[in-house]
Design a protein around this motif. Structure first.
Motif, PDB file in Angstrom:
ATOM      1  N   MET A 118      19.049  27.802 -30.224  1.00  0.00           N
ATOM      2  CA  MET A 118      18.196  26.960 -29.390  1.00  0.00           C
ATOM      3  C   MET A 118      16.890  27.665 -29.079  1.00  0.00           C
ATOM      4  SD  MET A 118      20.938  25.167 -26.830  1.00  0.00           S
ATOM      5  CE  MET A 118      22.477  24.487 -27.501  1.00  0.00           C
ATOM      6  N   GLY A 119      15.835  26.880 -29.014  1.00  0.00           N
ATOM      7  CA  GLY A 119      14.517  27.420 -28.704  1.00  0.00           C
ATOM      8  C   GLY A 119      13.624  26.327 -28.172  1.00  0.00           C
ATOM      9  N   SER A 120      12.337  26.535 -28.291  1.00  0.00           N
ATOM     10  CA  SER A 120      11.350  25.578 -27.786  1.00  0.00           C
ATOM     11  C   SER A 120      10.193  25.507 -28.770  1.00  0.00           C
ATOM     12  CB  SER A 120      10.837  26.009 -26.414  1.00  0.00           C
ATOM     13  OG  SER A 120       9.754  25.198 -25.988  1.00  0.00           O
ATOM     14  N   ILE A 121       9.649  24.297 -28.946  1.00  0.00           N
ATOM     15  CA  ILE A 121       8.491  24.163 -29.836  1.00  0.00           C
ATOM     16  C   ILE A 121       7.185  24.193 -29.053  1.00  0.00           C
ATOM     17  CG2 ILE A 121       9.854  22.801 -31.457  1.00  0.00           C
ATOM     18  CD1 ILE A 121       8.146  20.342 -30.529  1.00  0.00           C
ATOM     19  N   GLY A 122       7.256  24.204 -27.730  1.00  0.00           N
ATOM     20  CA  GLY A 122       6.052  24.179 -26.902  1.00  0.00           C
ATOM     21  C   GLY A 122       6.348  23.508 -25.580  1.00  0.00           C
TER      22      GLY A 122
ATOM     23  N   ALA B  57       2.201  16.265 -29.055  1.00  0.00           N
ATOM     24  CA  ALA B  57       1.900  15.978 -30.457  1.00  0.00           C
ATOM     25  C   ALA B  57       1.457  17.243 -31.186  1.00  0.00           C
ATOM     26  CB  ALA B  57       0.822  14.898 -30.551  1.00  0.00           C
ATOM     27  N   LYS B  58       0.631  18.046 -30.528  1.00  0.00           N
ATOM     28  CA  LYS B  58       0.175  19.306 -31.134  1.00  0.00           C
ATOM     29  C   LYS B  58       1.361  20.232 -31.397  1.00  0.00           C
ATOM     30  CE  LYS B  58      -3.199  22.291 -32.182  1.00  0.00           C
ATOM     31  NZ  LYS B  58      -2.506  23.586 -32.263  1.00  0.00           N
ATOM     32  N   ALA B  59       2.304  20.289 -30.456  1.00  0.00           N
ATOM     33  CA  ALA B  59       3.484  21.133 -30.641  1.00  0.00           C
ATOM     34  C   ALA B  59       4.300  20.668 -31.841  1.00  0.00           C
ATOM     35  CB  ALA B  59       4.335  21.124 -29.376  1.00  0.00           C
ATOM     36  N   MET B  60       4.431  19.348 -32.003  1.00  0.00           N
ATOM     37  CA  MET B  60       5.181  18.827 -33.143  1.00  0.00           C
ATOM     38  C   MET B  60       4.494  19.151 -34.463  1.00  0.00           C
ATOM     39  SD  MET B  60       8.092  17.430 -32.526  1.00  0.00           S
ATOM     40  CE  MET B  60       8.272  16.544 -34.070  1.00  0.00           C
TER      41      MET B  60
END
Length: 401
Positions: free
Chosen positions: A135-139, A293-296
């Motif tokens: 598990m982590g985070s994209i932003g 959106a930028k993170a995606m």
């Protein structure tokens, strides 16, 4: 004995019921004013029925209430509340504690609304029960909420699924979370997953899932606009003075996140003809202006995805093309997904700036938008079981394409 509860910021009727060891029907029966309000508000005092309980004797290996809550899939808050005299970090063998009625074998519960708070709580429980999940985070979102990502598998073939680009389509998060739990349990047990060899798939592929792209918007749908929200005044204006945000699609700044990608963005802006923030269809002043959106986009650029699927609602359709830039096999792959779900594979025209559109344009690889369920958004939870039975085939088929 009936007790009282003071509503806190971020509470909903479903969340209060879940953490107080009761159910929504009982709450409504004791608090009939809730039927007309729509949302609960901080500072409200509600009557809470006494919870049904059972007893549990601490065994060797039981270390803390947190560990016990994870293992038994019980809300930690309700477990602590039911045992105020118990030291949560020291559990003597032989001590008897109270288990609230919400003891369950499944972590992901599909009979109540699902927001960001539920997502974070469930991810913590899943990580304890299935330590092989990564598990982590994209932003982060506009309001600073972390956008979680879960990786299933460690193989070289990389794939990606996402949900809840649109706030009122939060049921797609629940679909993905239930899939994560079932996949993890089947892998741990060594069984087949609806005829699929998950052990083999786990070694061959890495599936990265972002279950909730738009956490601020989802929370707005569930909790409403409260005065402590920094966008409170704007949100009321953008929602035309209406206090009901259940139909809100956008992020917290009133931008439609699936109209934010640099793939015909100008065409989509002109087609929409929405000039300012609001519940839906505002593309903003430039592509990728919103952090979600930028993170995606950044997350996708960082991986070598063979295929992506964005889950939306509603329509029971699968969109597979964009500007004739999709690979030659895209239509046949869409037909495979349609066959296992009984959805229609549709060649979509007159749509731009979506995540799937951008992925196809950027990488010339298969990208799909799956419109799950049927009806008017937000779809009712009564549809969940039939929706899951439809899309589980798509989720599994995507792993072997």
């Amino acid at each position: 004995m009936i007790c009282h509860y003071v509503v806190q910021s971020g509470d909903t009727v479903f969340r209060i019921a879940r953490h107080q060891g009761t159910n929504v029907i009982a709450l409504y029966s004791l608090n009939p004013q809730l039927m007309e309000q729509g949302y609960v508000y901080p500072g409200q005092v509600l009557q809470i029925p006494p919870p049904a309980v059972s007893l549990y004797v601490i065994q060797a290996g039981d270390t803390t209430l947190f560990e016990l809550a994870c293992r038994l899939a019980i809300s930690l808050e309700s477990l602590v509340a039911a045992n105020p005299q118990v030291d949560p970090d020291k559990l003597p063998i032989g001590q008897t504690i109270v288990l609230p009625h919400n003891k369950k074998t499944s972590i992901i519960q599909t009979n109540s609304e699902y927001g960001y708070k539920e997502l974070i709580e469930d991810l913590e429980l899943l990580s304890k029960r299935y330590p092989f999940l990564q598990m982590g985070s994209i932003g982060s979102s506009v309001l600073g909420r972390s956008i979680p990502v879960i990786r299933l598998g460690n193989g070289p073939k990389q794939l990606h699924y996402n949900g809840a680009f649109h706030a009122n389509e939060w049921i797609t998060t629940l679909l993905l979370m239930k899939f994560i739990e079932e996949y993890a349990e089947v892998y741990r047990s060594g069984n087949l997953f609806r005829g699929r060899d998950i052990q083999k798939i786990f070694e061959q592929s890495s599936l990265w899932i972002v279950p909730m792209v738009n956490p601020d918007g989802v929370e707005l749908v569930h909790v409403g606009a409260m005065p402590d929200n920094p966008y409170y005044e704007f949100l009321l204006k953008w929602n035309f003075g209406c206090l009901d945000f259940s139909g809100w699609k956008s992020n917290i700044r009133g931008v439609d996140l699936n109209d934010q990608f640099p793939a015909g963005w100008e065409r989509e802006r002109d087609r929409r003809e929405v000039t300012g923030p609001g519940p839906r269809d505002y593309t903003s002043t430039a592509p990728l202006s919103e952090p979600e959106a930028k993170a995606m986009a950044d997350f996708t650029n960082e991986h070598d995805f063979r295929l992506v699927i964005a889950f939306h609602t509603q329509g029971q359709e699968i969109y597979w093309n964009y500007g004739d830039m999709e690979p030659p096999e895209a239509e046949q792959l869409a037909k495979r997904l349609a066959k296992v779900s009984r959805y229609r594979a549709v060649k979509l025209q007159g749509s731009d700036a979506g995540y799937k559109d951008w992925f196809i344009q950027q990488f010339r690889r298969p990208g799909f938008t799956v419109e799950t369920g049927f009806g008017v958004n937000p779809l009712p939870l009564s549809q969940f079981r039939s929706m899951y039975d439809e899309v589980i085939g798509i989720m599994l088929e995507g792993l072997v394409i």
